[in-house]
Design an enzyme around this catalytic site. Structure first.
Site, PDB file in Angstrom:
ATOM      1  N   GLU A 352       0.851  -1.180   0.000  1.00  0.00           N
ATOM      2  CA  GLU A 352       0.000   0.000   0.000  1.00  0.00           C
ATOM      3  C   GLU A 352       0.897   1.243   0.000  1.00  0.00           C
ATOM      4  O   GLU A 352       1.174   1.788  -1.038  1.00  0.00           O
ATOM      5  CB  GLU A 352      -0.965  -0.037   1.193  1.00  0.00           C
ATOM      6  CG  GLU A 352      -2.099   0.935   0.988  1.00  0.00           C
ATOM      7  CD  GLU A 352      -3.423   0.477   1.591  1.00  0.00           C
ATOM      8  OE1 GLU A 352      -3.502  -0.612   2.159  1.00  0.00           O
ATOM      9  OE2 GLU A 352      -4.389   1.255   1.491  1.00  0.00           O
ATOM     10  N   GLU A 633      -2.228   0.662  13.243  1.00  0.00           N
ATOM     11  CA  GLU A 633      -3.386   1.036  12.433  1.00  0.00           C
ATOM     12  C   GLU A 633      -4.684   0.787  13.192  1.00  0.00           C
ATOM     13  O   GLU A 633      -5.610   1.598  13.156  1.00  0.00           O
ATOM     14  CB  GLU A 633      -3.396   0.215  11.138  1.00  0.00           C
ATOM     15  CG  GLU A 633      -4.596   0.469  10.250  1.00  0.00           C
ATOM     16  CD  GLU A 633      -4.470  -0.215   8.904  1.00  0.00           C
ATOM     17  OE1 GLU A 633      -3.740  -1.216   8.814  1.00  0.00           O
ATOM     18  OE2 GLU A 633      -5.086   0.267   7.935  1.00  0.00           O
TER      19      GLU A 633
HETATM   20  C1  BGC Z   1      -5.324   2.771   4.604  1.00  0.00           C
HETATM   21  C2  BGC Z   1      -5.861   3.840   5.491  1.00  0.00           C
HETATM   22  C3  BGC Z   1      -6.694   4.694   4.602  1.00  0.00           C
HETATM   23  C4  BGC Z   1      -7.873   3.837   4.289  1.00  0.00           C
HETATM   24  C5  BGC Z   1      -8.962   4.524   3.591  1.00  0.00           C
HETATM   25  C6  BGC Z   1      -6.471   1.923   4.206  1.00  0.00           C
HETATM   26  O1  BGC Z   1      -6.131   0.844   3.442  1.00  0.00           O
HETATM   27  O2  BGC Z   1      -4.271   2.083   5.159  1.00  0.00           O
HETATM   28  O3  BGC Z   1      -5.032   4.393   6.372  1.00  0.00           O
HETATM   29  O4  BGC Z   1      -6.957   5.961   4.986  1.00  0.00           O
HETATM   30  O5  BGC Z   1      -7.491   2.664   3.620  1.00  0.00           O
HETATM   31  O6  BGC Z   1     -10.062   3.902   3.811  1.00  0.00           O
END
Ligand code: BGC
Length: 752
Positions: A352, A633
């Site tokens: 990501e 997270e």
């Molecule tokens: C990310 C988040 C992001 C989100 C949005 C995720 O996969 O890691 O931090 O803001 O998606 O929905």
């Protein structure tokens, strides 16, 4: 100064495993005296490591970073005067980087193009004023390097049997080398760096090397970090050392599931002599590594971890008597470092690592205290502006917006403005304005602020609420199912309308600062309308708000949507909810940055501290008690039984929930801006939570502001240092505020 380019962007006729070398040998012009100055301008499609006569031109890495390449490709300019010689070789080592490497979770790469290419211009100035220019053109040659694979997500393979410095010397044997061709490109995209380059920073040594139950050799660096491993080794020719990276262990083995498809694996093949290994064309988010194939026994002194991030100056500090809070604060700092690698990313480890706009919208005020992030975020906002200009004012979910090239999964929302994420176009410039007071920077991003505000205006319902369309809303509400993080308690309309109101207030304030009086009154009138719609549709007497959960109260209070009895009622209800939930956090991305502030500003300081100091999951300190060294997270990225959260997204290095640091700086350290750039500062430490002392410090444009307080029995003492050019309002508990200027000030009082 902007450089005017004449050189060609050149690509090798053969790809050489994605890590070609480009080379040009040349003679310095004769008869013009000594070299007075030599400057190298350089950039690439991919990442580039320039050298002159074998010497690295700089210690910067991963140049030219990641920008919205479609419209902006940055270049660096280096003073290389000491490096040029009568006969010189200018070299460029290329790698895939963000340009051609994998980006996002689709498994795909090459979003910006299929060819790596380099662009360089060396300008040499002689004593007699003569100037010689050596630029990339089709007379250059291309050859192989020792890197046989490289990708930011998957890692790098270096075969030391292929390592040679011969190509950097004049007259090198270039058997196997090929020609290059010019690549069409728009030179108008070329711009000098706005923000800082990426460099190596700390070097960490293993705290432990051991054998896992499965027989793997594991290394623990004691800190979740972003960068790579480096070592010098000697072993039989052809030996392959494999390094796998992970942030956590699970069942005593490397826990790589959270990396999803990112392989995060480096390989190194030994030459038989002494080899130095450093994979500079990738990066990993890791605390642990698994080392396979090491010749002999791996000892802790044999290997080191190099921390890599954008060059940033640390400005803000905070320490207090609670060691768990100090660790939380250190985790926030490490979260920033790991995710400020050229682009402010959600996370640095899995497939990501994208510039998710909502994450930095939440974290910008904390970041702007901890480090001078003005250049770094100004640079990123330049891409926000560009993406938005090419999408009719829409601020995408991620910037640079690579998702526009990905076939979205069927359950993925169509691009449209979303609260918090798109609000980054206003919230981030506003956070920078508050921290640094740079009017020109505000003016630069003002068009993006207004374009976003206007676009959302078009999305409002007839009621003036932002209550239709897709929203991430209170993303990652801890009570949402792990595999459905969007299912929050907070009503999306309440969250989006509240966030839009905040945006409108910021936009109209920015308009005022910039003397755009028409805009100021337009956006302030619109804000008033949204405010009254919010009150009419979402607030009932006594401050109850639709969906009655912590996030909606936190936003309404902190964004100024409630007055008088409603505000107090909402604060009381928020405290009641916090208490009823056993002071476990119940907010997601939207509410978390604001919940402690909403409590403390409505007379519930104790509840704010209890929330902050709670250790049971979900809470800020639960990860700390689980040994976290970065902000996670999810509150429970690691479950209490030591297994990894089963959710698809489980990063251990996400700064968003670390946004509570802003409240800590203001409330524990007691330093809050009252005027942009801290020309006026509020010094109001609010002791609580059993803390017996705290110290805050902030390097502002005017100098360093310092606070230090302690409690002995019921005696509270505060020492404050205010630099020249700053006016301070100081308030100690239970006393009236006093106005003071530069100097050292001491206060003492008895606590009730
Ligand atoms: C990310 C988040 C992001 C989100 C949005 C995720 O996969 O890691 O931090 O803001 O998606 O929905």
């Amino acid at each position: 100064m902007t450089h005017v380019w004449t050189a060609d962007l050149i690509a090798p006729d053969q790809d050489f495993a994605g890590a070609p070398l480009l080379r040009k040998e040349f003679d310095l012009a004769a008869g013009h005296g000594d070299v007075v100055a030599a400057t190298l301008h350089v950039t690439a499609h991919g990442v580039v490591e320039p050298s002159i006569n074998g010497a690295a031109v700089s210690d910067e890495v991963l140049t030219p970073g990641w920008s919205s390449y479609e419209w902006r490709l940055r270049y660096r300019s280096y003073d290389v005067t000491p490096l040029v010689a009568e006969v010189s070789v200018l070299g460029l080592a290329l790698g895939n980087g963000w340009f051609r490497g994998r980006l996002g979770w689709s498994g795909r790469g090459a979003f910006y193009g299929s060819e790596l290419a380099g662009l360089a211009e060396l300008h040499v100035e002689f004593t007699d004023g003569h100037r010689q220019v050596v630029g990339t053109d089709t007379t250059w040659q291309a050859g192989p390097s020792a890197t046989t694979a490289n990708d930011l997500y998957d890692g790098q393979t270096i075969d030391a049997r292929l390592t040679s410095t011969a190509w950097t010397a004049p007259g090198a044997d270039l058997t196997g080398w090929v020609g290059v061709h010019a690549v069409e490109h728009d030179a108008g995209r070329l711009q000098p760096y706005v923000g800082p380059p990426v460099r190596r920073h700390e070097v960490l040594h293993p705290v432990k090397v051991w054998t896992s139950p499965a027989g793997a050799t594991l290394v623990d660096f004691g800190q979740n970090l972003v960068g790579w491993l480096r070592f010098t080794v000697r072993g039989p020719v052809g030996t392959e050392i494999t390094l796998r990276h992970a942030e956590v262990l699970e069942h005593d083995e490397l826990g790589t599931r959270p990396l999803r498809s990112a392989k995060a694996t480096d390989r190194f093949v030994l030459s038989g002599g002494e080899d130095v290994f450093e994979p500079t064309m990738t990066f990993h988010g890791f605390r642990y590594a698994e080392v396979t194939g090491w010749p002999g026994e791996l000892t802790p002194d044999a290997i080191e971890a190099v921390v890599v991030h954008s060059e940033l100056r640390r400005t803000g500090t905070l320490e207090c008597s609670d060691e768990l809070l100090n660790q939380l604060h250190r985790n926030v700092v490490w979260g920033l470092k790991g995710n400020f690698l050229d682009v402010p990313t959600d996370c640095p480890q899995r497939d990501e690592r994208l510039g998710w706009t909502g994450d930095i919208a939440a974290f910008a005020p904390s970041a702007a205290y901890l480090y001078d992030v003005s250049g770094f975020l100004d640079n990123w906002l330049a891409d926000v502006d560009l993406e938005q200009q090419h999408a009719d004012g829409l601020v995408p979910f991620v910037v640079p917006d690579v998702l526009k090239y990905v076939d979205a999964p069927s359950d993925f929302p169509a691009p449209e403005s979303t609260a918090i994420w798109s609000d980054a176009a206003a919230w981030v410039p506003w956070a920078l304005w508050e921290a640094y007071g740079d009017r020109e920077a505000l003016a630069r991003h003002y068009p993006a602020m207004t374009a976003h505000a206007r676009r959302v205006e078009g999305l409002l319902s007839d009621t003036d609420l932002w209550d239709t369309g897709f929203q991430f809303g209170d993303w990652l509400d801890p009570q949402a199912p792990p595999d459905d993080p969007i299912k929050a308690k907070a009503d999306n309309g309440v969250v989006a309308t509240a966030c839009y109101y905040r945006t409108l207030r910021q936009v109209s304030a920015a308009a005022e600062v910039l003397d755009r009086t028409d805009d100021a009154s337009y956006f302030s009138a619109l804000a008033d309308r949204v405010h009254s719609a919010f009150g009419k549709h979402y607030v009932t007497d006594g401050g109850r708000i639709t969906s009655d959960c912590a996030t909606v109260y936190a936003l309404a209070i902190e964004f100024g949507l409630l007055d008088g009895a409603d505000r107090q009622g909402a604060g009381d209800r928020l405290a009641e909810l916090a208490r009823a939930n056993g002071y476990r956090v119940s907010t997601g991305f939207a509410g978390t940055p604001f919940v402690t502030g909403a409590l403390s500003s409505t007379g519930h300081l104790d509840d704010a501290y209890r929330l902050l100091l709670e250790r049971e999951c979900p809470s800020w300190l639960y990860p700390v008690t689980m040994g976290a060294t970065t902000v996670w997270e999810r509150w429970d990225s690691m479950l209490p039984d030591g297994t990894i959260n089963p959710g698809e997204m489980t990063s251990f290095n996400h700064y968003a929930l670390g946004a509570v640091a802003d409240w800590m700086h203001r409330t524990i350290g007691g330093i809050a801006p009252l005027a942009p750039g801290y020309a006026r500062v509020l010094v109001e430490p609010q002791p609580g939570g059993g803390l017996t002392w705290a110290r805050g410090g902030l390097d502002t444009l005017h100098g360093r502001i310092e606070t230090s307080w302690s409690i002995d029995g019921n005696r509270f003492q505060l020492d404050v240092t205010i630099p020249d050019g700053v006016a301070a309002t100081v308030r100690v508990p239970g006393e009236d505020a006093v106005e003071v200027g530069a100097g050292k000030h001491h206060y003492a009082t008895s606590l009730a």
